[in-house]
Design a protein around this motif. Structure first.
Motif, PDB file in Angstrom:
ATOM      1  N   GLN A 155     -41.853   2.741  -6.094  1.00  0.00           N
ATOM      2  CA  GLN A 155     -40.877   3.367  -5.207  1.00  0.00           C
ATOM      3  C   GLN A 155     -40.411   2.376  -4.149  1.00  0.00           C
ATOM      4  OE1 GLN A 155     -42.202   6.946  -3.222  1.00  0.00           O
ATOM      5  NE2 GLN A 155     -40.446   6.965  -1.844  1.00  0.00           N
ATOM      6  N   GLY A 156     -41.350   1.654  -3.568  1.00  0.00           N
ATOM      7  CA  GLY A 156     -41.001   0.654  -2.557  1.00  0.00           C
ATOM      8  C   GLY A 156     -40.076  -0.421  -3.111  1.00  0.00           C
ATOM      9  N   GLN A 157     -40.342  -0.864  -4.329  1.00  0.00           N
ATOM     10  CA  GLN A 157     -39.489  -1.891  -4.946  1.00  0.00           C
ATOM     11  C   GLN A 157     -38.076  -1.368  -5.171  1.00  0.00           C
ATOM     12  OE1 GLN A 157     -40.432  -5.234  -5.648  1.00  0.00           O
ATOM     13  NE2 GLN A 157     -38.230  -5.268  -5.648  1.00  0.00           N
ATOM     14  N   ARG A 158     -37.973  -0.133  -5.628  1.00  0.00           N
ATOM     15  CA  ARG A 158     -36.641   0.471  -5.808  1.00  0.00           C
ATOM     16  C   ARG A 158     -35.906   0.552  -4.472  1.00  0.00           C
ATOM     17  NH1 ARG A 158     -39.741   3.916  -8.955  1.00  0.00           N
ATOM     18  NH2 ARG A 158     -39.609   5.570  -7.383  1.00  0.00           N
ATOM     19  N   GLU A 159     -36.626   0.932  -3.426  1.00  0.00           N
ATOM     20  CA  GLU A 159     -36.011   1.042  -2.104  1.00  0.00           C
ATOM     21  C   GLU A 159     -35.537  -0.314  -1.594  1.00  0.00           C
ATOM     22  OE1 GLU A 159     -39.005   3.032   0.205  1.00  0.00           O
ATOM     23  OE2 GLU A 159     -38.508   4.993  -0.643  1.00  0.00           O
ATOM     24  N   VAL A 160     -36.339  -1.342  -1.771  1.00  0.00           N
ATOM     25  CA  VAL A 160     -35.949  -2.691  -1.361  1.00  0.00           C
ATOM     26  C   VAL A 160     -34.699  -3.127  -2.117  1.00  0.00           C
ATOM     27  CG1 VAL A 160     -36.609  -5.131  -1.487  1.00  0.00           C
ATOM     28  CG2 VAL A 160     -38.245  -3.441  -0.624  1.00  0.00           C
ATOM     29  N   ASN A 161     -34.687  -2.884  -3.426  1.00  0.00           N
ATOM     30  CA  ASN A 161     -33.559  -3.304  -4.260  1.00  0.00           C
ATOM     31  C   ASN A 161     -32.244  -2.646  -3.854  1.00  0.00           C
ATOM     32  OD1 ASN A 161     -35.188  -5.021  -5.745  1.00  0.00           O
ATOM     33  ND2 ASN A 161     -35.501  -3.557  -7.406  1.00  0.00           N
ATOM     34  N   ARG A 162     -32.312  -1.425  -3.335  1.00  0.00           N
ATOM     35  CA  ARG A 162     -31.064  -0.758  -2.933  1.00  0.00           C
ATOM     36  C   ARG A 162     -30.804  -0.839  -1.429  1.00  0.00           C
ATOM     37  NH1 ARG A 162     -34.025   4.517  -3.756  1.00  0.00           N
ATOM     38  NH2 ARG A 162     -33.694   5.607  -1.805  1.00  0.00           N
ATOM     39  N   GLY A 163     -31.656  -1.591  -0.726  1.00  0.00           N
ATOM     40  CA  GLY A 163     -31.439  -1.808   0.697  1.00  0.00           C
ATOM     41  C   GLY A 163     -31.868  -0.657   1.585  1.00  0.00           C
ATOM     42  N   TYR A 164     -32.664   0.254   1.065  1.00  0.00           N
ATOM     43  CA  TYR A 164     -33.128   1.407   1.838  1.00  0.00           C
ATOM     44  C   TYR A 164     -34.219   0.983   2.819  1.00  0.00           C
ATOM     45  CZ  TYR A 164     -35.427   5.803   2.970  1.00  0.00           C
ATOM     46  OH  TYR A 164     -35.983   6.859   3.634  1.00  0.00           O
ATOM     47  N   LYS A 165     -34.160   1.487   4.029  1.00  0.00           N
ATOM     48  CA  LYS A 165     -35.165   1.200   5.050  1.00  0.00           C
ATOM     49  C   LYS A 165     -35.723   2.534   5.544  1.00  0.00           C
ATOM     50  CE  LYS A 165     -32.756  -2.943   6.484  1.00  0.00           C
ATOM     51  NZ  LYS A 165     -31.969  -3.583   7.528  1.00  0.00           N
ATOM     52  N   PRO A 166     -36.967   2.852   5.181  1.00  0.00           N
ATOM     53  CA  PRO A 166     -37.527   4.136   5.609  1.00  0.00           C
ATOM     54  C   PRO A 166     -37.712   4.182   7.126  1.00  0.00           C
ATOM     55  CG  PRO A 166     -39.236   2.758   4.668  1.00  0.00           C
ATOM     56  CD  PRO A 166     -37.934   2.045   4.453  1.00  0.00           C
ATOM     57  N   GLY A 167     -37.615   5.383   7.675  1.00  0.00           N
ATOM     58  CA  GLY A 167     -37.861   5.543   9.100  1.00  0.00           C
ATOM     59  C   GLY A 167     -39.325   5.272   9.405  1.00  0.00           C
ATOM     60  N   ILE A 168     -39.574   4.635  10.527  1.00  0.00           N
ATOM     61  CA  ILE A 168     -40.958   4.399  10.937  1.00  0.00           C
ATOM     62  C   ILE A 168     -41.186   5.025  12.311  1.00  0.00           C
ATOM     63  CG2 ILE A 168     -41.286   2.323   9.548  1.00  0.00           C
ATOM     64  CD1 ILE A 168     -40.944   0.690  12.127  1.00  0.00           C
ATOM     65  N   LYS A 169     -42.423   5.431  12.538  1.00  0.00           N
ATOM     66  CA  LYS A 169     -42.792   6.010  13.823  1.00  0.00           C
ATOM     67  C   LYS A 169     -42.836   4.906  14.877  1.00  0.00           C
ATOM     68  CE  LYS A 169     -45.619   9.593  11.708  1.00  0.00           C
ATOM     69  NZ  LYS A 169     -47.005  10.109  11.566  1.00  0.00           N
ATOM     70  N   LYS A 170     -42.614   5.286  16.111  1.00  0.00           N
ATOM     71  CA  LYS A 170     -42.665   4.337  17.219  1.00  0.00           C
ATOM     72  C   LYS A 170     -44.079   3.756  17.321  1.00  0.00           C
ATOM     73  CE  LYS A 170     -41.716   3.815  22.057  1.00  0.00           C
ATOM     74  NZ  LYS A 170     -40.950   4.243  23.182  1.00  0.00           N
ATOM     75  N   LEU A 171     -44.154   2.440  17.518  1.00  0.00           N
ATOM     76  CA  LEU A 171     -45.447   1.784  17.684  1.00  0.00           C
ATOM     77  C   LEU A 171     -46.087   2.200  19.007  1.00  0.00           C
ATOM     78  CD1 LEU A 171     -44.704  -1.871  16.515  1.00  0.00           C
ATOM     79  CD2 LEU A 171     -46.028  -0.137  15.311  1.00  0.00           C
ATOM     80  N   SER A 172     -47.390   2.089  19.065  1.00  0.00           N
ATOM     81  CA  SER A 172     -48.128   2.446  20.275  1.00  0.00           C
ATOM     82  C   SER A 172     -48.039   1.358  21.343  1.00  0.00           C
ATOM     83  CB  SER A 172     -49.597   2.698  19.924  1.00  0.00           C
ATOM     84  OG  SER A 172     -50.163   1.537  19.335  1.00  0.00           O
ATOM     85  N   VAL A 173     -47.439   0.229  21.000  1.00  0.00           N
ATOM     86  CA  VAL A 173     -47.283  -0.897  21.925  1.00  0.00           C
ATOM     87  C   VAL A 173     -45.852  -1.424  21.829  1.00  0.00           C
ATOM     88  CG1 VAL A 173     -49.706  -1.608  21.763  1.00  0.00           C
ATOM     89  CG2 VAL A 173     -48.043  -2.570  20.193  1.00  0.00           C
ATOM     90  N   ASN A 174     -45.459  -2.244  22.795  1.00  0.00           N
ATOM     91  CA  ASN A 174     -44.142  -2.859  22.780  1.00  0.00           C
ATOM     92  C   ASN A 174     -44.271  -4.300  22.288  1.00  0.00           C
ATOM     93  OD1 ASN A 174     -41.619  -3.919  23.231  1.00  0.00           O
ATOM     94  ND2 ASN A 174     -41.505  -3.348  25.381  1.00  0.00           N
ATOM     95  N   PRO A 175     -43.748  -4.601  21.101  1.00  0.00           N
ATOM     96  CA  PRO A 175     -43.869  -5.965  20.558  1.00  0.00           C
ATOM     97  C   PRO A 175     -43.300  -7.051  21.482  1.00  0.00           C
ATOM     98  CG  PRO A 175     -43.137  -4.463  18.858  1.00  0.00           C
ATOM     99  CD  PRO A 175     -43.093  -3.703  20.162  1.00  0.00           C
TER     100      PRO A 175
END
Length: 82
Positions: A51-71
């Motif tokens: 699934q991840g490979q298919r998403e990468v191939n079509r340029g899909y970027k899944p939503g991610i939760k906010k990190l607990s720290v500020n990079p």
């Protein structure tokens, strides 16, 4: 001046990637944060990888939760992925 280090990682099954990230944290004293998707991936490891490979191939970027720290607060960021 000591550089401030952050380890951020994503682990499919909370196995190898998480273990290695924690080993790096123990060795360096860095802060650590886990990347979580808004909608968790489900299925076997191979199904998730496919699934991840298919998403990468079509340029899909899944939503991610906010990190607990500020990079932006860190000088060095170590990124761990499966």
């Amino acid at each position: 001046m000591k550089k401030k280090m952050l380890i951020v990682y994503y682990s499919v099954s909370n196995g190898n990637t998480r273990r290695i990230a924690r080993q790096i944290q123990e060795a360096t004293g860095a802060d650590i944060a886990e990347i979580d998707t808004v909608v968790p991936y489900t299925g076997s490891y191979n199904e998730i990888v496919d699934q991840g490979q298919r998403e990468v191939n079509r340029g899909y970027k899944p939503g991610i939760k906010k990190l607990s720290v500020n990079p932006e607060d860190y000088d060095v960021i170590v990124v761990g992925t499966p």
